[in-house]
Each structure stands twice: as C-alpha cells, then as structure tokens.
Design a protein around this motif. Structure first.
Motif, mmCIF file in Angstrom:
data_model
loop_
_atom_site.group_PDB
_atom_site.id
_atom_site.type_symbol
_atom_site.label_atom_id
_atom_site.label_comp_id
_atom_site.label_asym_id
_atom_site.label_seq_id
_atom_site.Cartn_x
_atom_site.Cartn_y
_atom_site.Cartn_z
ATOM 1 N N HIS A 1 0.832 -1.204 0.000
ATOM 2 C CA HIS A 1 0.000 0.000 0.000
ATOM 3 C C HIS A 1 0.869 1.257 0.000
ATOM 4 O O HIS A 1 0.625 2.199 -0.751
ATOM 5 C CB HIS A 1 -0.951 -0.006 1.206
ATOM 6 N N GLN A 2 1.883 1.290 0.848
ATOM 7 C CA GLN A 2 2.784 2.447 0.897
ATOM 8 C C GLN A 2 3.459 2.670 -0.450
ATOM 9 O O GLN A 2 3.577 3.804 -0.914
ATOM 10 C CB GLN A 2 3.844 2.257 1.982
ATOM 11 N N ASP A 3 3.881 1.589 -1.083
ATOM 12 C CA ASP A 3 4.533 1.691 -2.386
ATOM 13 C C ASP A 3 3.574 2.249 -3.435
ATOM 14 O O ASP A 3 3.938 3.124 -4.216
ATOM 15 C CB ASP A 3 5.056 0.321 -2.810
ATOM 16 N N ARG A 4 2.350 1.770 -3.440
ATOM 17 C CA ARG A 4 1.366 2.252 -4.419
ATOM 18 C C ARG A 4 0.982 3.706 -4.150
ATOM 19 O O ARG A 4 0.840 4.496 -5.091
ATOM 20 C CB ARG A 4 0.139 1.340 -4.405
ATOM 21 N N LEU A 5 0.818 4.056 -2.882
ATOM 22 C CA LEU A 5 0.511 5.441 -2.553
ATOM 23 C C LEU A 5 1.681 6.347 -2.942
ATOM 24 O O LEU A 5 1.480 7.446 -3.466
ATOM 25 C CB LEU A 5 0.171 5.583 -1.070
ATOM 26 N N ALA A 6 2.897 5.888 -2.716
ATOM 27 C CA ALA A 6 4.075 6.670 -3.104
ATOM 28 C C ALA A 6 4.083 6.926 -4.601
ATOM 29 O O ALA A 6 4.349 8.052 -5.048
ATOM 30 C CB ALA A 6 5.355 5.939 -2.679
ATOM 31 N N LEU B 1 2.648 5.128 7.696
ATOM 32 C CA LEU B 1 2.280 5.471 6.328
ATOM 33 C C LEU B 1 3.130 6.609 5.763
ATOM 34 O O LEU B 1 3.707 6.472 4.679
ATOM 35 C CB LEU B 1 0.787 5.832 6.244
ATOM 36 N N ILE B 2 3.229 7.716 6.475
ATOM 37 C CA ILE B 2 3.952 8.871 5.940
ATOM 38 C C ILE B 2 5.442 8.568 5.751
ATOM 39 O O ILE B 2 5.975 8.779 4.658
ATOM 40 C CB ILE B 2 3.683 10.133 6.777
ATOM 41 N N PRO B 3 6.136 8.046 6.752
ATOM 42 C CA PRO B 3 7.556 7.749 6.493
ATOM 43 C C PRO B 3 7.746 6.686 5.409
ATOM 44 O O PRO B 3 8.691 6.760 4.624
ATOM 45 C CB PRO B 3 8.109 7.277 7.839
ATOM 46 N N GLY B 4 6.833 5.720 5.340
ATOM 47 C CA GLY B 4 6.935 4.692 4.309
ATOM 48 C C GLY B 4 6.780 5.252 2.912
ATOM 49 O O GLY B 4 7.503 4.877 1.988
ATOM 50 N N VAL B 5 5.829 6.179 2.744
ATOM 51 C CA VAL B 5 5.625 6.814 1.438
ATOM 52 C C VAL B 5 6.820 7.701 1.096
ATOM 53 O O VAL B 5 7.352 7.653 -0.019
ATOM 54 C CB VAL B 5 4.307 7.620 1.419
ATOM 55 N N MET B 6 7.263 8.482 2.059
ATOM 56 C CA MET B 6 8.369 9.405 1.802
ATOM 57 C C MET B 6 9.664 8.656 1.465
ATOM 58 O O MET B 6 10.476 9.146 0.689
ATOM 59 C CB MET B 6 8.566 10.337 2.985
ATOM 60 N N ALA B 7 9.833 7.471 2.018
ATOM 61 C CA ALA B 7 11.020 6.674 1.714
ATOM 62 C C ALA B 7 10.985 6.129 0.290
ATOM 63 O O ALA B 7 12.030 5.806 -0.280
ATOM 64 C CB ALA B 7 11.142 5.522 2.705
ATOM 65 N N ARG B 8 9.791 6.048 -0.302
ATOM 66 C CA ARG B 8 9.642 5.424 -1.614
ATOM 67 C C ARG B 8 9.409 6.412 -2.759
ATOM 68 O O ARG B 8 9.761 6.133 -3.893
ATOM 69 C CB ARG B 8 8.468 4.448 -1.573
ATOM 70 N N TRP B 9 8.773 7.563 -2.498
ATOM 71 C CA TRP B 9 8.319 8.387 -3.615
ATOM 72 C C TRP B 9 9.445 9.043 -4.394
ATOM 73 O O TRP B 9 9.284 9.370 -5.566
ATOM 74 C CB TRP B 9 7.239 9.358 -3.206
ATOM 75 N N GLY B 10 10.603 9.208 -3.798
ATOM 76 C CA GLY B 10 11.733 9.805 -4.502
ATOM 77 C C GLY B 10 12.166 9.018 -5.735
ATOM 78 O O GLY B 10 12.724 9.592 -6.670
ATOM 79 N N ASP B 11 11.896 7.721 -5.740
ATOM 80 C CA ASP B 11 12.235 6.903 -6.904
ATOM 81 C C ASP B 11 11.387 7.249 -8.120
ATOM 82 O O ASP B 11 11.740 6.880 -9.242
ATOM 83 C CB ASP B 11 12.053 5.415 -6.589
ATOM 84 N N PHE B 12 10.274 7.955 -7.908
ATOM 85 C CA PHE B 12 9.330 8.220 -8.989
ATOM 86 C C PHE B 12 9.149 9.711 -9.293
ATOM 87 O O PHE B 12 8.574 10.059 -10.312
ATOM 88 C CB PHE B 12 7.974 7.583 -8.663
ATOM 89 N N VAL B 13 9.622 10.569 -8.403
ATOM 90 C CA VAL B 13 9.533 12.009 -8.647
ATOM 91 C C VAL B 13 10.686 12.401 -9.560
ATOM 92 O O VAL B 13 11.836 12.016 -9.323
ATOM 93 C CB VAL B 13 9.580 12.810 -7.326
ATOM 94 N N PHE B 14 10.378 13.156 -10.597
ATOM 95 C CA PHE B 14 11.369 13.533 -11.602
ATOM 96 C C PHE B 14 12.187 14.727 -11.117
ATOM 97 O O PHE B 14 12.095 15.837 -11.639
ATOM 98 C CB PHE B 14 10.673 13.847 -12.935
#
Length: 181
Positions: A101-106, A133-146
């Motif tokens: 879920h965290q990965d998909r939300l990220a 949830l918040i730290p999990g998303v923040m740890a992952r979203w950088g891989d997808f933000v340009f």
C-alpha cells in the motif's frame, strides 16, 4: 496544496493561492479514478473499480482496496483495521500488505508531484492513520519524482477526521463574505 482523503474511497482537492481549484469540468483533483502509475507486472490490469475501469488508484488505495489486496495475496479476508493490528503484532502477511500500500501510494503521489509540484500534500481519512504510512511513502516516492530531491511535504490533516467539514465551513464562509452564498 494537494489534499487527499483515503478512506472507504479516495478523493482529492487542489488549493492554489488559498483558493480551491475546480477546473473546466469541475473535477480538478479527481485523482482516485486514474490508473496506478508505474504498475508492476503483477498489478496489471488491476482490480475492478466501481467506475467500470480496472486499476484505478481508488481500487488499490482505499480501505476496501487494501483489504481486497490482502485477500488476493493471502486468501485471508481481513478489514484494514485488522490488517493494521496484526501488522503491529509482527504478522508478515499484514506487514507485506501495508508495504504494498505504501509503495502504491508513493507512486500515486509522486505522479501528482510530477504534475503539480505542490508545496504540501495533506492526507486525511481513516486510512491516513495507518502506522508508518507517511515515512513509508516518503522513503519510496523519490524513486518516482522527476527531481534529484523531493521538497514537497507530506502531512496528516491537522484536524483529523474533522478536517473536511472544517474546510467546507471555511469555504462556505469565504463564499458568503464574497456574496456568492
């Protein structure tokens, strides 16, 4: 600001310069009925959504979406609260469900950052209270933000479940003062 409600469904809104953006079709921020960005092979075509399409963010990220994902992956029917409680106790299957879920939300929020580049994304709704949830998303979203870094803040709604109604009252009061109400 991009405000997201994660609960029985998903919803969102956009605020620019203190004003809610509605858009030409009055659907600005309709985020939940867009496909999951960067889907993995095992996520295609995605679960059916009540809108008639498959793979919508809502079908993945809502409370019922989390429970359905857990059922698909484990064969065990649990609601989101039970998944969270069992994850807190160390249950590996439930921890894996929350990690997915965290990965998909990220990925879903990274897509928003890439398009709107908001100062802040605010999460509300029952699902927003999932532990980690918040730290999990923040740890992952950088891989997808340009971008080389992500400066967008990710925060919980300041007033919890009352945030939506407080925001609606605030907007009504603004419209009333401006003569629209």
């Amino acid at each position: 600001m991009f405000a997201v409600i994660l609960g029985t469904g998903t919803g969102a809104g956009i605020v620019v310069n203190g004003r809610v953006l509605t858009g030409a079709n009055a659907i600005a921020g309709e985020w939940g009925h867009n496909p999951l960005p960067w889907p993995r092979d095992e996520e295609r075509p995605g679960p059916g959504c009540y809108c008639g399409r498959q793979g919508c963010l809502e079908a993945w990220l809502s409370g019922p979406g989390i429970a359905a994902d857990h059922l698909r992956m484990t064969g065990e029917a649990l609601d989101t609260r039970a998944i969270a409680a069992r994850a807190a106790g160390g249950d590996r299957d439930c921890l894996a469900t929350l990690a997915r879920h965290q990965d998909r939300l990220a990925r879903g929020l990274a897509h928003v950052v890439n398009i709107l580049d908001p100062d802040v994304i605010v999460l509300a709704g029952g699902v927003s209270g999932l532990p980690g949830l918040i730290p999990g998303v923040m740890a992952r979203w950088g891989d997808f933000v340009f971008s080389d870094q992500v400066d967008t803040r990710l925060e919980l709604a300041r007033h919890g479940d009352s945030s939506g109604v407080r925001g609606a009252a605030w907007l009504w009061a603004m419209d009333f003062r401006e003569g629209a109400g």
